[in-house]
Design a protein around this motif. Structure first.
Motif, PDB file in Angstrom:
ATOM      1  N   VAL A   9       0.803  -1.168  -0.059  1.00  0.00           N
ATOM      2  CA  VAL A   9      -0.172  -0.053   0.360  1.00  0.00           C
ATOM      3  C   VAL A   9       0.835   1.344   0.083  1.00  0.00           C
ATOM      4  O   VAL A   9       0.690   2.322  -0.689  1.00  0.00           O
ATOM      5  N   LEU A  10       1.958   1.187   0.841  1.00  0.00           N
ATOM      6  CA  LEU A  10       3.005   2.519   0.971  1.00  0.00           C
ATOM      7  C   LEU A  10       3.469   2.613  -0.333  1.00  0.00           C
ATOM      8  O   LEU A  10       3.683   3.815  -1.018  1.00  0.00           O
ATOM      9  N   MET A  11       4.239   1.525  -1.141  1.00  0.00           N
ATOM     10  CA  MET A  11       4.711   1.579  -2.427  1.00  0.00           C
ATOM     11  C   MET A  11       3.863   2.114  -3.343  1.00  0.00           C
ATOM     12  O   MET A  11       3.850   3.119  -4.256  1.00  0.00           O
ATOM     13  N   ASN A  12       2.696   1.685  -3.275  1.00  0.00           N
ATOM     14  CA  ASN A  12       1.645   2.274  -4.350  1.00  0.00           C
ATOM     15  C   ASN A  12       1.418   3.484  -4.149  1.00  0.00           C
ATOM     16  O   ASN A  12       1.320   4.454  -5.234  1.00  0.00           O
ATOM     17  N   HIS A  13       1.520   4.003  -2.896  1.00  0.00           N
ATOM     18  CA  HIS A  13       1.029   5.524  -2.524  1.00  0.00           C
ATOM     19  C   HIS A  13       2.181   6.464  -3.256  1.00  0.00           C
ATOM     20  O   HIS A  13       2.251   7.414  -3.865  1.00  0.00           O
ATOM     21  N   LEU A  14       3.744   5.926  -2.886  1.00  0.00           N
ATOM     22  CA  LEU A  14       4.683   6.696  -3.452  1.00  0.00           C
ATOM     23  C   LEU A  14       4.990   6.620  -5.077  1.00  0.00           C
ATOM     24  O   LEU A  14       5.319   7.688  -5.299  1.00  0.00           O
ATOM     25  N   LEU A  15       4.597   5.424  -5.448  1.00  0.00           N
ATOM     26  CA  LEU A  15       4.553   5.346  -7.062  1.00  0.00           C
ATOM     27  C   LEU A  15       3.691   6.276  -7.850  1.00  0.00           C
ATOM     28  O   LEU A  15       4.050   6.908  -8.873  1.00  0.00           O
ATOM     29  N   ASN A  16       2.265   6.356  -7.063  1.00  0.00           N
ATOM     30  CA  ASN A  16       1.071   6.904  -7.780  1.00  0.00           C
ATOM     31  C   ASN A  16       1.681   8.395  -7.703  1.00  0.00           C
ATOM     32  O   ASN A  16       0.903   9.048  -8.590  1.00  0.00           O
ATOM     33  N   ARG A  17       2.204   8.931  -6.706  1.00  0.00           N
ATOM     34  CA  ARG A  17       2.456  10.366  -6.261  1.00  0.00           C
ATOM     35  C   ARG A  17       3.883  10.938  -7.096  1.00  0.00           C
ATOM     36  O   ARG A  17       4.186  11.883  -7.303  1.00  0.00           O
ATOM     37  N   GLY A  18       4.716   9.822  -7.832  1.00  0.00           N
ATOM     38  CA  GLY A  18       5.714  10.165  -8.569  1.00  0.00           C
ATOM     39  C   GLY A  18       6.950  10.254  -7.653  1.00  0.00           C
ATOM     40  O   GLY A  18       7.990  11.086  -7.872  1.00  0.00           O
ATOM     41  N   ILE A  19       6.881   9.928  -6.437  1.00  0.00           N
ATOM     42  CA  ILE A  19       7.887  10.259  -5.417  1.00  0.00           C
ATOM     43  C   ILE A  19       8.897   9.319  -5.507  1.00  0.00           C
ATOM     44  O   ILE A  19      10.012   9.379  -5.473  1.00  0.00           O
ATOM     45  N   LEU A  20       8.566   7.871  -6.149  1.00  0.00           N
ATOM     46  CA  LEU A  20       9.609   7.001  -6.518  1.00  0.00           C
ATOM     47  C   LEU A  20       9.259   6.579  -7.981  1.00  0.00           C
ATOM     48  O   LEU A  20       8.306   6.588  -8.651  1.00  0.00           O
ATOM     49  N   PRO A  21      10.439   6.408  -8.841  1.00  0.00           N
ATOM     50  CA  PRO A  21      10.359   6.119 -10.196  1.00  0.00           C
ATOM     51  C   PRO A  21       9.404   4.651 -10.364  1.00  0.00           C
ATOM     52  O   PRO A  21       9.425   3.756  -9.436  1.00  0.00           O
ATOM     53  N   ALA A  22       8.764   4.620 -11.472  1.00  0.00           N
ATOM     54  CA  ALA A  22       7.952   3.407 -11.517  1.00  0.00           C
ATOM     55  C   ALA A  22       8.536   2.242 -11.709  1.00  0.00           C
ATOM     56  O   ALA A  22       7.933   1.153 -11.324  1.00  0.00           O
TER      57      ALA A  22
END
Length: 60
Positions: A9-22
């Motif tokens: 859930v946390l990874m999806n949050h970070l990915l969806n907001r562009g905080i982490l690369p895809a």
């Protein structure tokens, strides 16, 4: 968020907001403090980030 939050859930949050690369993914869980969770985040299969989840009082 709290320590019981699912890492996916946390990874999806970070990915969806562009905080982490895809291409980011959790590589492994490291050993942290008793209450803490520490993860290695890889980008293109190379370790790139450390994600630490801990209680706010321990981080201040």
């Amino acid at each position: 968020m709290n320590l019981h939050t699912d890492i996916n859930v946390l990874m999806n949050h970070l990915l969806n907001r562009g905080i982490l690369p895809a291409s980011s993914k959790v590589m492994n869980q490291m050993i942290g403090t008793t209450d803490c969770k520490v993860f290695t985040i890889g980008v293109n299969d190379e370790p790139k980030y450390i994600l630490k989840l801990d209680e706010p009082r321990h981080l201040s």
